[in-house]
Design an enzyme around this catalytic site. Sequence first.
Site, PDB file in Angstrom:
ATOM      1  N   ARG A 194     -43.691  -0.483 -16.567  1.00 42.10           N
ATOM      2  CA  ARG A 194     -44.139  -1.655 -15.786  1.00 42.10           C
ATOM      3  C   ARG A 194     -43.930  -2.949 -16.552  1.00 42.10           C
ATOM      4  O   ARG A 194     -43.939  -2.967 -17.781  1.00 42.10           O
ATOM      5  CB  ARG A 194     -45.647  -1.519 -15.502  1.00 42.10           C
ATOM      6  N   SER A 250     -47.943   3.504  -3.538  1.00 45.00           N
ATOM      7  CA  SER A 250     -47.505   3.089  -4.864  1.00 45.00           C
ATOM      8  C   SER A 250     -46.031   3.419  -5.077  1.00 45.00           C
ATOM      9  O   SER A 250     -45.577   4.515  -4.740  1.00 45.00           O
ATOM     10  CB  SER A 250     -48.344   3.793  -5.925  1.00 45.00           C
ATOM     11  N   HIS A 257     -54.398  -2.300   0.245  1.00 47.80           N
ATOM     12  CA  HIS A 257     -53.292  -2.133  -0.717  1.00 47.80           C
ATOM     13  C   HIS A 257     -52.029  -2.707  -0.077  1.00 47.80           C
ATOM     14  O   HIS A 257     -51.148  -1.963   0.358  1.00 47.80           O
ATOM     15  CB  HIS A 257     -53.145  -0.635  -1.028  1.00 47.80           C
ATOM     16  N   THR A 288     -43.637  -4.761  -4.071  1.00 48.66           N
ATOM     17  CA  THR A 288     -43.182  -5.880  -4.900  1.00 48.66           C
ATOM     18  C   THR A 288     -41.805  -6.349  -4.437  1.00 48.66           C
ATOM     19  O   THR A 288     -41.544  -7.546  -4.314  1.00 48.66           O
ATOM     20  CB  THR A 288     -43.141  -5.458  -6.382  1.00 48.66           C
ATOM     21  N   TYR A 302     -54.266   2.762 -19.537  1.00 51.45           N
ATOM     22  CA  TYR A 302     -53.115   2.429 -18.702  1.00 51.45           C
ATOM     23  C   TYR A 302     -53.454   1.805 -17.355  1.00 51.45           C
ATOM     24  O   TYR A 302     -54.300   2.310 -16.630  1.00 51.45           O
ATOM     25  CB  TYR A 302     -52.260   3.680 -18.453  1.00 51.45           C
ATOM     26  N   GLY A 303     -52.747   0.760 -17.006  1.00 53.14           N
ATOM     27  CA  GLY A 303     -52.703   0.187 -15.653  1.00 53.14           C
ATOM     28  C   GLY A 303     -53.978   0.307 -14.850  1.00 53.14           C
ATOM     29  O   GLY A 303     -55.055  -0.108 -15.297  1.00 53.14           O
ATOM     30  N   LYS A 315     -57.214  -1.959  -9.208  1.00 57.67           N
ATOM     31  CA  LYS A 315     -57.519  -0.920  -8.233  1.00 57.67           C
ATOM     32  C   LYS A 315     -59.024  -0.635  -8.154  1.00 57.67           C
ATOM     33  O   LYS A 315     -59.575  -0.381  -7.083  1.00 57.67           O
ATOM     34  CB  LYS A 315     -56.733   0.359  -8.548  1.00 57.67           C
TER      35      LYS A 315
HETATM   36  P1  GTP Z   1     -46.800  -0.259  -6.901  1.00 56.84           P
HETATM   37  O1  GTP Z   1     -46.754  -1.383  -7.882  1.00 56.84           O
HETATM   38  O2  GTP Z   1     -46.885   1.077  -7.556  1.00 56.84           O
HETATM   39  O3  GTP Z   1     -47.866  -0.424  -5.872  1.00 56.84           O
HETATM   40  O4  GTP Z   1     -45.332  -0.201  -6.189  1.00 56.84           O
HETATM   41  P2  GTP Z   1     -44.636  -1.088  -5.060  1.00 56.84           P
HETATM   42  O5  GTP Z   1     -45.048  -0.628  -3.713  1.00 56.84           O
HETATM   43  O6  GTP Z   1     -44.784  -2.528  -5.347  1.00 56.84           O
HETATM   44  O7  GTP Z   1     -43.084  -0.668  -5.219  1.00 56.84           O
HETATM   45  P3  GTP Z   1     -41.854  -1.491  -5.818  1.00 56.84           P
HETATM   46  O8  GTP Z   1     -41.490  -2.667  -4.984  1.00 56.84           O
HETATM   47  O9  GTP Z   1     -42.092  -1.735  -7.252  1.00 56.84           O
HETATM   48  O10 GTP Z   1     -40.678  -0.425  -5.650  1.00 56.84           O
HETATM   49  C1  GTP Z   1     -40.722   0.852  -6.242  1.00 56.84           C
HETATM   50  C2  GTP Z   1     -39.335   1.447  -6.319  1.00 56.84           C
HETATM   51  O11 GTP Z   1     -38.763   1.517  -5.005  1.00 56.84           O
HETATM   52  C3  GTP Z   1     -38.390   0.629  -7.183  1.00 56.84           C
HETATM   53  O12 GTP Z   1     -37.638   1.488  -7.998  1.00 56.84           O
HETATM   54  C4  GTP Z   1     -37.511  -0.072  -6.180  1.00 56.84           C
HETATM   55  O13 GTP Z   1     -36.235  -0.333  -6.682  1.00 56.84           O
HETATM   56  C5  GTP Z   1     -37.495   0.893  -4.990  1.00 56.84           C
HETATM   57  N1  GTP Z   1     -37.352   0.140  -3.705  1.00 56.84           N
HETATM   58  C6  GTP Z   1     -38.055  -0.937  -3.316  1.00 56.84           C
HETATM   59  N2  GTP Z   1     -37.618  -1.425  -2.132  1.00 56.84           N
HETATM   60  C7  GTP Z   1     -36.610  -0.622  -1.745  1.00 56.84           C
HETATM   61  C8  GTP Z   1     -35.739  -0.611  -0.598  1.00 56.84           C
HETATM   62  O14 GTP Z   1     -35.804  -1.441   0.312  1.00 56.84           O
HETATM   63  N3  GTP Z   1     -34.816   0.401  -0.557  1.00 56.84           N
HETATM   64  C9  GTP Z   1     -34.705   1.327  -1.550  1.00 56.84           C
HETATM   65  N4  GTP Z   1     -33.784   2.273  -1.425  1.00 56.84           N
HETATM   66  N5  GTP Z   1     -35.502   1.343  -2.644  1.00 56.84           N
HETATM   67  C10 GTP Z   1     -36.438   0.383  -2.750  1.00 56.84           C
HETATM   68  C1  SPV Z   2     -50.191   1.466  -7.968  1.00 57.56           C
HETATM   69  O1  SPV Z   2     -50.139   2.601  -8.462  1.00 57.56           O
HETATM   70  O2  SPV Z   2     -50.329   1.274  -6.737  1.00 57.56           O
HETATM   71  C2  SPV Z   2     -50.046   0.288  -8.843  1.00 57.56           C
HETATM   72  C3  SPV Z   2     -50.055   0.490 -10.302  1.00 57.56           C
HETATM   73  O3  SPV Z   2     -50.000  -0.831  -8.343  1.00 57.56           O
HETATM   74  S1  SPV Z   2     -51.665   0.696 -10.924  1.00 57.56           S
HETATM   75  O4  SPV Z   2     -52.166  -0.613 -11.317  1.00 57.56           O
HETATM   76  O5  SPV Z   2     -51.572   1.579 -12.095  1.00 57.56           O
HETATM   77  O6  SPV Z   2     -52.518   1.242  -9.903  1.00 57.56           O
HETATM   78 MN    MN Z   3     -49.988  -0.714  -6.060  1.00 52.93          MN
END
Ligand code: GTP
Ligand code: SPV
Ligand code: MN
Length: 588
Positions: free
Chosen positions: A372, A255, A233, A260, A204-205, A213
């Site tokens: 994902r 995370s 990160h 994103t 996984y991932g 990572k």
């Molecule tokens: P990793 O890929 O694990 O590193 O995550 P990430 O930091 O890129 O987080 P991502 O943008 O995928 O968001 C994770 C969750 O947070 C999702 O379910 C989004 O919908 C929620 N989320 C992101 N931005 C916001 C925001 O501005 N407000 C709220 N309430 N939720 C958010």
């Molecule tokens: C995180 O967990 O910060 C991710 C997903 O971006 S993984 O690639 O599984 O680490």
């Molecule tokens: Mn990440």
Amino acid sequence: MKSVLRSEALNQKLAQWVEESAALMKPDRIFWCDGSETEYKSLVSTMLDGGDLVPLNQDEYPNCYLHRSNPNDVARVEKCTFICTTNEIDAGPTNNWMAPEAAKAKVRPLFEGCMQGRTMYVVPYVMGPVGSPISKVGVEITDSPYVVASMRIMTRMGQTALDQLGEDGDFVPGLHSTGDCNPDRRYILHFPEERLIWSYGSGYGGNALLGKKCLALRIASTMAKDEGWMAEHMLILELEDPTGELTYFAAAFPSACGKTNLAMLISPLEDQGYKVRTVGDDIAWMEIGEDGRLWAINPEAGFFGVVPGTSVHTNPNALIASHSNSIYTNVALCDDGIPWWEGKDEEHGVLTDWLGNHPWDGSAPAAHPNSRFTAPATQCPSISPHWEDKCGVPISGIIFGGRRNKTVPLVSEAFNWEHGTYLGATMASRTTAAAEGKSDVLRFDPMAMLPFCGYNMGDYFGHWLNMGQRISQPPKLFFVNWFRTGDDGKYLWPGYGENVRILIWMLARMRGQVEAQRTAVGFVPTAETLHMEGLDLPNEILEELLKVDPAEWIAELPEVEQHLNHIGDRLPAEIRQQFEAVKVRLHA
Ligand code: GTP
Ligand code: SPV
Ligand code: MN
């Protein structure tokens, strides 16, 4: 043993390592990946035959597939992740540690013969734009076709990488086998001193796509400290203002805390000339340029994004990016082959859940909370024309943030680099489904690097301080919190696209165009200095979002102190001084 050799110019180190690995794992076949379309198609068809992939509706989602992982293997596993340095102190108190030889002695027997009856794929890849002086070559050996297909989306994979490597080039080797996918025999080992990765027992991932990572953060962070750059990160985004000027931000959130989404946000103020474009969504490698600024590249070529919560209202760019040529992992499926997940905001008929149960009975989420999409970066409508610039993009602002339901204001600005480093070093966030373990508990996650720093966290803070002294035009450092809640437990801030308003305030601060309130924890905007036009948010809610209540911060000081004590002897004195100074300011 049959070897399918496609590469002529064989690098000596690579040839030898492939041979040793084959001798250890005894595959039936060795397959060198060239990264071509034809190769991808044939991999996909093998996986479709073997049930590793399920086709999605090809009219709606061309060339998209669903992969269901082993239900015991759905996230990173921090307890199985080790930093193997000669001295335990070099891994530091925040990492699991094994001595390199002991680790190898423990895990080598698992690799012995583990690929019998299987194909061993040799996957050369580049992290970073091809030909960039900052890029690095890695080679992953794996028995998982899912990993190979994912690496083709996430990295510049195949012949390109062998070309960049050349005959004498160096690379980071990463050995991977899904093995029997038994959680009791799962190890993700990093040997930063010899720049080597061993991963066994997970497909996984972050456990298995070793460029991400393992290489781009844990190994690269060690290289960065030794060589004077930064591996973080962080997302990277481009903000265009009404005059057309481009400003770049990097942001570190733990995370599943919004990287994103921030990187791909659609600005509600586009008609006023404020646009956001994406450079990267998870990792930034940053070097000091000749001009004394910090320049960043995105080492990845795709997005491994959290699916739940992705909708036309939250992140349409991610939906479009993953609408073709993408792999979905652990989402639910409608009977017509359309993927579904919680927060998609779309009707669905009868569903098959992520485990394959049909019909889904509604007793648990249909899609796994850490499901994902794996999508090519080029398909993202908001991708910046500068995303592959070989020298990177110049960073003017660095943002830290996390999930805090109280105490931490919507945005604050550090007094200076040292103070900002302290803010990053003491940041805390509620845990998410991105890693195995209990979700929604508050934990310290310095610079969102707790699970990803390949060396002693105290030395890492020292490296940040040291970089600050060397960068003659340092970015301004900020702290954000999109997740403050009201008494009803609901988020006070609308988030997503509206977050551009906070970037606009940061821009004004960088340009010295707006005054801010000096609080004990940093500069905080007054409500009237935020660009709120077109957003219907009651003023008392905004005041609540911007509130800094010294009593709440004072109540947390003992935990912050405990966290700093836990870092141990290598905690830089400056960080301790920053803590003492905050304490004084809060009590003033
Ligand atoms: P990793 O890929 O694990 O590193 O995550 P990430 O930091 O890129 O987080 P991502 O943008 O995928 O968001 C994770 C969750 O947070 C999702 O379910 C989004 O919908 C929620 N989320 C992101 N931005 C916001 C925001 O501005 N407000 C709220 N309430 N939720 C958010
Ligand atoms: C995180 O967990 O910060 C991710 C997903 O971006 S993984 O690639 O599984 O680490
Ligand atoms: Mn990440």
